[in-house]
Design an enzyme around this catalytic site. Structure first.
Site, short mmCIF file in Angstrom:
data_model
loop_
_atom_site.label_atom_id
_atom_site.label_comp_id
_atom_site.label_asym_id
_atom_site.label_seq_id
_atom_site.Cartn_x
_atom_site.Cartn_y
_atom_site.Cartn_z
N GLY A 9 0.80 -1.23 0.00
CA GLY A 9 0.00 0.00 0.00
C GLY A 9 0.83 1.27 0.00
N GLY A 15 2.14 4.51 3.58
CA GLY A 15 2.94 3.56 2.81
C GLY A 15 4.02 4.25 2.01
N SER A 138 -4.69 -0.52 14.08
CA SER A 138 -5.42 0.70 14.40
C SER A 138 -5.85 0.61 15.86
CB SER A 138 -6.67 0.81 13.51
OG SER A 138 -7.55 1.81 13.99
N TYR A 151 -15.16 -2.42 10.08
CA TYR A 151 -13.73 -2.11 9.99
C TYR A 151 -13.01 -2.60 11.25
CZ TYR A 151 -9.50 0.80 10.10
OH TYR A 151 -8.20 1.24 10.21
#
Length: 286
Positions: A9, A15, A138, A151
């Site tokens: 990414g 990234g 996260s 998510y």
């Protein structure tokens, strides 16, 4: 010989910042992205600063794509030292209103992609008896949040996957495992997540509407407070990824800001970096 690192990414945001930073600090970087048409910025930085970066096509949801990229790295270097699982996508919508396709997509990008990339590098790291896998998860992998349950579910899964893996590959094969847990990153990732929420927000009607409006107001308020509050820059988080890659005994998990630390404190205060838990699990099962 230089250590090499595969980062997923890398077309924008964290990234891209990580690819440049690792290269500037002596790594041979394999910077991968799903769509090579988005590689112009990284190509320009690579050429202008004469960086040791090879750009590869890699779609984390496609096994053939992952294996092709790994084959390229092994043919060139004969090894893989570090994998940074960075690719991911934000998503905010109620479970009721998400489509089957959306649910599969958010899980594939944020969880299955991490599993598949990790699966691909493990044989090489195991044989060479060394390696490091760093996964950008996260605070949503520790704490569930409104309209982000799908998510968060995918990120919780990554945390569980990495935690389980760390209990046996670290000692047996010298493969180090770390989950890096940002609170919020002021990059295209955040912009796309908020944009998708706002666009699809029309679906948050009826009884969900007042909750959704309150949620969006909170996002906008936190964003207006600046990076010192909730949102960090990609460059700031990239520095933490680089630091973790240099630590001899890295933690299982690390938050990237004081705000993130405070937000997760009820979940983490007994064992902030996960080290005690991993030792307990080893003692119970191995």
């Amino acid at each position: 010989m230089k250590k090499n690192v595969l980062i997923t990414g890398t077309s924008t945001g964290l990234g891209l910042e990580s690819a440049v930073l690792f290269a500037k600090n002596g790594y041979k970087v394999y910077a991968s992205m799903r769509n090579l048409k988005k590689a112009d910025t990284l190509k320009e930085k690579t050429e202008n600063e004469n960086l040791d970066i090879t750009i590869l096509q890699l779609d984390v949801t496609n096994l053939q794509s992952i294996n092709t990229a790994l084959k390229t790295i092994i043919e060139k270097d004969g090894k893989i030292d570090v994998l940074v699982n960075n690719a991911g996508a934000g998503f905010a919508k109620t479970t009721e209103q998400a489509t089957e396709q959306e649910i599969k997509w958010v899980t594939d990008v944020n969880y299955h992609g991490v599993v598949f990339c990790t699966q691909a590098v493990l044989p090489y790291m195991r044989k060479q008896k060394s390696g490091q896998i760093i996964s950008v998860t996260s605070i949503g992998g520790l704490v569930g949040q409104p309209f982000n349950e799908l998510y968060c579910g995918a990120k919780f899964a990554v945390e569980g996957f990495m935690e389980g893996l760390a209990t046996y590959v670290s000692d047996a094969f010298n493969i180090k495992i770390t989950c890096v847990e940002p609170g919020g990153i002021k990059t295209e990732f955040m912009n796309s997540a908020i944009s998708k929420t706002a666009v699809d927000g029309a679906l948050a009607t009826g009884e969900y509407l007042p909750i959704f409006q309150s949620y969006m107001a909170g996002i906008q308020k936190r964003a207006s407070q600046g990076e010192a509050q909730t949102y960090q820059t990609g460059a700031e988080v990239a520095e933490i990824l680089l630091d973790i890659s240099k630590v001899e005994n890295p933690p299982l998990r690390i938050r990237t800001s004081q705000w993130a630390e405070q937000f997760c404190s009820l979940k983490t205060q007994a064992d902030p970096d996960g080290t005690k838990l991993v030792q307990q699990i080893k003692g119970s099962f191995l």
